[in-house]
Every structure is written in structure tokens, then in C-alpha cells.
Design a protein around this motif. Sequence first.
Motif, short mmCIF file in Angstrom:
data_model
loop_
_atom_site.label_atom_id
_atom_site.label_comp_id
_atom_site.label_asym_id
_atom_site.label_seq_id
_atom_site.Cartn_x
_atom_site.Cartn_y
_atom_site.Cartn_z
N ILE A 1 1.03 -1.30 -0.36
CA ILE A 1 0.32 0.14 -0.17
C ILE A 1 1.02 1.38 -0.27
O ILE A 1 2.47 0.91 0.53
CB ILE A 1 -0.66 0.36 1.11
N SER B 1 -1.77 6.29 3.38
CA SER B 1 -3.46 5.08 3.47
C SER B 1 -2.96 5.48 5.19
O SER B 1 -2.15 5.88 5.87
CB SER B 1 -2.87 3.74 3.81
N SER C 1 -7.66 3.25 1.86
CA SER C 1 -6.17 2.86 1.37
C SER C 1 -6.19 3.59 0.05
O SER C 1 -6.97 3.25 -0.37
CB SER C 1 -5.51 1.98 2.27
N SER D 1 -4.19 0.77 -3.05
CA SER D 1 -2.45 -0.30 -3.56
C SER D 1 -1.78 0.32 -4.11
O SER D 1 -1.51 1.67 -4.67
CB SER D 1 -3.60 -0.71 -4.00
#
Length: 183
Positions: free
Chosen positions: A51, A55, A98, A100
Motif C-alpha cells: 500500500i 493510507s 488505503s 494500493s
Amino acid sequence: MKKIILSAFALFLLFSPQAFAHTYLDVTTPADGDIVTTDIQSIELNYSGKIEEGSFFTLEDSEGNEIPVSSFTVDNGKLTGQLEEPLKNDVYTVKWNSISQDGHPLSGHYSFTVDKVETESIEEVKTEDLADIENIELESENPTSPVEVEKDKQNSSSPLVIAGVILGVLIAISAVVLWKRKK
């Protein structure tokens, strides 16, 4: 030529399954639905893939009040948030957002419960114990009820009364013996 392209594409798919898989929230500490019985000062979200920085999550108590998170750490697929102080007994909701590695936004929420055994601090116990000891000493030195005062008077004068009675009896016996001898 078509066979070569299809074979190359099949090999590509076979050796790079992560290329088409989306990142998802895998494991949390505490987990969804957990009942935590110890002090907790950090929350950890583990994702199936990497991530990006930025985030974060928010933490809310059962009344919807946001609990401050002092700092976040992103390490590959792990997001850790440090709390300013241990959580009190309540039901908490973690709302996470979050990004990715491939740029897809991820979000969701889960809940857990904190149910610690509340203990008195050592200082409180010592203070209470000292106060109890002082009260016991004061009560034994200064009885407050009239019945206790009367009992204490009786108890303290009882040996003197007994000694006086014995002394009086001895004097009376001595007087009788002396009187009989003189006769």
C-alpha cells in the motif's frame, strides 16, 4: 504466430498472478469482532499487497467520538497506527482508507470491543489501606458511642474494684482474727 502469442500470454499469466490481483485487507490486529482484554495502544492493518503512503484509518468509540491516532506507519503491506493512550472499555470501529500499489483506492470498516478488568492502582490501594488503619486506630483510642464509652469505663475500673473488694475482705478477716485473739 497466433500459437506463439497465446503461449507467451499464458506464460505471462502463469508467472505473474499478482499483476491482475487487487490488494485487499487481509488481517487486522485486533481482528474484526475481537474482544480485547488487555491494554491496546496500536492498531495494525495487514494487506495482501503493498500500500502507498497516505493510507490511514480513523477510530471511533460507540458514541461516534473520534479517538486520536498519534502516528501512522506504512511498511509494504502493513499500516500501523499508534494511539495516544490505551483504549478504555467500549466498542470501537476502525474506518480505513488505503491506496494500493496500483493506485486503486481501498476502504472499509470493522469493529472490536475492549473489555479489560478494571484494577485499582497500587497508590489508591495503599492510600485506602492507610486510611482504614488510621480509622481503626482512632476508633480504638476514641470510642464514639455512649455504650462503648460505658463499657470502656467498666473494663478499665473492674480490676480496681476487684482489688478493693479483696483488700476489704482481707482487712475484715484480719480485724475479726485480732478481735478474737484479744478476747
